[in-house]
Design an enzyme around this catalytic site. Structure first.
Site, PDB file in Angstrom:
ATOM      1  N   ASP A 137       0.877  -1.166   0.000  1.00  0.00           N
ATOM      2  CA  ASP A 137       0.000   0.000   0.000  1.00  0.00           C
ATOM      3  C   ASP A 137       0.920   1.222   0.000  1.00  0.00           C
ATOM      4  O   ASP A 137       2.136   1.116   0.227  1.00  0.00           O
ATOM      5  CB  ASP A 137      -0.955   0.002   1.204  1.00  0.00           C
ATOM      6  CG  ASP A 137      -2.165   0.932   0.964  1.00  0.00           C
ATOM      7  OD1 ASP A 137      -2.096   1.808   0.076  1.00  0.00           O
ATOM      8  OD2 ASP A 137      -3.182   0.785   1.684  1.00  0.00           O
TER       9      ASP A 137
HETATM   10  C1  NOJ Z   1      -3.894   4.125   0.116  1.00  0.00           C
HETATM   11  C2  NOJ Z   1      -5.099   3.238   0.062  1.00  0.00           C
HETATM   12  O1  NOJ Z   1      -5.164   2.474   1.246  1.00  0.00           O
HETATM   13  C3  NOJ Z   1      -5.103   2.317  -1.151  1.00  0.00           C
HETATM   14  O2  NOJ Z   1      -6.309   1.619  -1.189  1.00  0.00           O
HETATM   15  C4  NOJ Z   1      -4.891   3.102  -2.410  1.00  0.00           C
HETATM   16  O3  NOJ Z   1      -4.928   2.245  -3.527  1.00  0.00           O
HETATM   17  C5  NOJ Z   1      -3.569   3.856  -2.319  1.00  0.00           C
HETATM   18  N1  NOJ Z   1      -3.603   4.746  -1.159  1.00  0.00           N
HETATM   19  C6  NOJ Z   1      -3.283   4.680  -3.559  1.00  0.00           C
HETATM   20  O4  NOJ Z   1      -4.141   5.765  -3.603  1.00  0.00           O
END
Ligand code: NOJ
Length: 727
Positions: free
Chosen positions: A259
């Protein structure tokens, strides 16, 4: 810890020049994993260590057009990959469809429609030159107040598994890599980057891993490891969850990306199974990375093997080949850093039709004493009450990533959003439908309950709209840091409903909500119907009209339990840094069943404008051991006088010795039946559906003893149960 070293020199992605094109992407040629691996190994074997590392390393936050990019390499050539949010459509982009959220797709319980939703999203992502869609989300609804509940498919692992797999299949059939996220136990936003989720092995396998297992079977290309720790080890450094379970037990052949900002090391992460760091920086916005030259140095020092780096790269390259992205892949047409620089490519086609029909199919009719469907002919005046019926005066995208709550709610907030190309509000949808035949009166000022009562008093029917919003923790809306502060309706909703019901005997309540809310007014006889419209996306008002006026007979079913009281839920969000999953297997309806608590509306519940009868449930068993096949059949009859769809559901009770909660969803189908017609529905259960996780042998085992199949219209409306024995 290695830090402070700049990444490798890169081949930067250039922003697109302004050009307008329309979508005509040829059908991609998909490969099997084996075929894809042969091609990938041939390419990767020609690469230097630095080249391989480049393919695993993100180009850093806001440096390149997509929300995540990898570096390209040349000789041999491999392109920069474009990764973009999110689970319901393309984020930070124009000329895209902003469809229903995952939870509303799930509440359709319609496998075909969920697959088709995946397909149209896949076509849009590919059409915009995006290699990897950052969705679906399969975070289980553990706590009703958790902020991102609306992104995934509800509280039940089986439903999540079916919806997740169908979505993956749909997206990937169109040649785009789907990303299953967030692996794993990111079930609340509070302290998501500072907490450990402590979960026993059996609960992990039977609840939280289940959807991933189904998506791996469906061939999912990537998995995103989560922000939180798992038993005190970061999700993206966790050898057990990534290597042992995902790549080992499940045999996952794609790659694991972090993530955004969830990578915490070089050596430990890579050796624990992390294949790609996103967006690349150590701390988003800094100039450093844990991969890049830190990774080549780790190989030089002998702390990471060159084979492991080749494995990481091969996984990424194979996934690219598997989706046929080496042929006719469109130029990237999103630009997250500078929207005006994006190529203008229109990818929406007629996808709005699917959004409208799924918005209706995902609408759950919770209460109806016969007032619905409405008939234009018998209404002179219809009152619309509540800001949730109306638009945001500043436009539907007035707040970045939907980080405010103005007007009707059609999406939660955070990275799971897309910008609306337009948003049909309930007001607009109803106005267009009734034309001059019905007089519409309205008040959208939520705090003036006297005005609401006055308008209600003068109308034949009062439609009261309310909502409850939530999202991701990096945006705070009205004091809610992602998770909701409570389960009440927002914008004075309860008071508006009560005021309208005091003034008018014919009140219909419409709720747009991210997850369950409390309904203290539910037993008021003047509240004659409650329509649960979920999170419907851009066609909101049209989907609602289809249900309210009967063009579509409601068949949505709840993908979670709605309790009468907050304390009835087994779990709520906690402001702790150690989150113990003490409820174990008793999650959602399993908690209500195990503790004999009467829910307000149970999991799987939803009304129709017709009635269905169930008869002749029969169960047949064949084979034995792991080859056992159990077949249950039921005849479903549309016994009313309106055509419509029913969702027969099959729940399994395990032998008592298995120590499971009373019952588990293990099958469902959506059957469309004309009035008076009947159909036979078949459910099949094999090793997957009949096993429990044995934490001693670390295996799935089918317990011996008496099982029961319960077939019914919801988790509490069981029409017949039949037992069978496994020796
Ligand atoms: C953090 C989020 O938890 C995730 O779901 C997302 O894809 C990424 N940021 C990128 O925006």
């Amino acid at each position: 810890m290695e830090c402070g070293i700049k990444t490798l020199p890169s081949i930067l992605i250039t922003a697109g020049t302004l050009l307008s094109t329309s979508l005509a992407a040829p059908t991609p040629q998909l490969l099997t994993w084996d075929e894809a691996y042969i091609k990938a190994e041939a390419l990767v074997s020609q690469m230097s260590l630095e080249q391989m590392v480049n393919i695993t390393t993100g180009t850093k936050w806001r440096r390149t057009p997509c929300i995540g990019n990898t570096y390209s390499v040349s000789e041999p050539d491999f392109p920069a990959l474009c990764l973009q949010d999110g689970p319901l459509g393309i984020r930070h982009a124009d000329n895209v469809t902003a469809g229903v959220a995952g939870v509303t797709a799930a509440s359709s319980w319609d496998k075909q429609a969920i697959r088709e939703r995946g397909r149209y999203m896949g076509r849009e992502f590919r059409g915009k030159g995006i290699h990897v869609q950052l969705g679906p989300s399969v975070d289980i609804v553990r706590a009703p107040d958790a902020g991102r509940n609306w992104e995934g498919f509800g509280e039940d692992p089986y439903l999540q598994g079916v919806a997740g797999a169908e979505t993956v299949l749909g997206i990937q059939e169109e040649g785009v890599v789907a990303t299953a996220k967030h692996y794993v136990f990111n079930n609340q936003e509070t302290n998501r980057k500072a907490s450990t989720s402590n979960v026993d092995e059996r609960t992990f396998h039977e609840i939280y891993l289940w959807p991933y297992a189904r998506m791996v079977e469906a061939g999912v290309g990537s998995v995103m490891c989560s922000y939180n720790m798992i038993d005190d080890i970061w999700g993206c450094e966790n050898d057990y969850t990534m290597n042992t379970v995902l790549k080992g037990e499940l045999g996952f052949r794609g790659y694991i990306m972090s993530d955004w900002g969830a990578t915490h090391s070089t050596v430990l992460s890579v050796n624990s199974g992390l294949d790609m760091t996103m967006p690349g920086d150590i701390i988003m916005g800094d100039d450093y990375t844990y991969f890049g030259s830190n990774l080549t140095d780790a190989v030089d020092r002998g702390e990471v093997t060159a084979e492991r780096v080749a494995d990481m790269t091969t996984r990424i390259v194979a996934t690219y080949y598997k989706m046929g992205q080496d042929k006719d892949f469109p130029e990237t047409a999103v630009n997250f850093v500078n929207r005006t620089m994006a190529l203008e490519v229109f990818v929406q086609a007629d996808h709005h039709k699917h959004v409208r029909s799924m918005g209706a199919a995902g609408t759950v009719l919770l209460k109806n004493d016969g007032v619905l469907p409405l008939s234009i002919d018998s209404i002179d005046t219809l009152a619309l009450i509540g800001s949730d019926a109306s638009d945001d005066p500043n436009g539907p995208n007035s707040c970045v990533s939907r980080g405010c709550s103005n007007g009707t709610l059609a999406m939660g907030w955070g990275s799971g959003t897309a910008d609306f190309p337009y948003l049909i509000t309930p007001h607009q949808g109803i106005e267009a439908h009734v034309g001059d035949d019905v007089e519409l009166t309205y008040t959208f000022w939520d705090w003036d309950v006297e005005e609401a009562a006055e308008i209600a008093r003068q109308a034949d029917i009062a439609l009261v709209f309310s909502n409850a919003d939530s999202g991701e923790e990096h945006i705070i809306v009205d004091g809610n840091v992602g998770d909701r502060n409570n389960l009440s309706l927002w914008h004075n909703g309860d008071a508006l409903i009560e005021a309208a019901a005091e003034a008018n005997e014919n009140v219909v309540v419409i709720i747009h909500a991210v997850s369950p809310v409390l309904m203290p007014w539910i037993d008021n006889p003047h509240v004659r119907a409650v329509v649960w419209s979920g999170i419907p996306g851009q066609e909101s008002g049209n989907s609602l009209v289809d249900i309210l006026f009967g063009a579509v007979n409601p068949s949505g079913r709840l993908p979670y339990t709605i309790a009468r009281n907050e304390e009835d839920y087994g779990v709520l969000v906690v402001n702790e840094t150690v989150i113990e999953y003490t409820e174990k297997l008793e999650l959602g309806y399993k908690h209500f069943d195990a503790h004999d608590i009467e829910p307000l509306f149970e999991f799987g519940f939803g009304l129709s404008y017709t009635t269905f009868e169930y008869s002749e449930v029969e169960v047949d068993t064949e084979g034995e051991g792991d080859d056992i096949k159990v077949t249950a059949t039921v005849e479903v009859t549309n016994s009313g006088d309106v055509d419509g769809a029913e969702i027969p559901q099959a729940y399994i009770s395990f032998p008592e010795s298995a120590g499971e909660p009373p019952k588990h969803l293990r099958g469902f189908e959506k059957v469309y039946l004309k009035a008076g017609k009947k159909s036979k529905v078949t459910f099949e259960f094999g090793k997957t559906e009949l096993s429990i996780w044995d934490s001693d042998s670390h295996e799935w085992v089918i317990p011996s003893g008496e099982f029961t199949v319960h077939v019914g219209a919801s988790s509490r409306d069981i029409r017949d149960s039949v037992s069978f024995t496994v020796e």
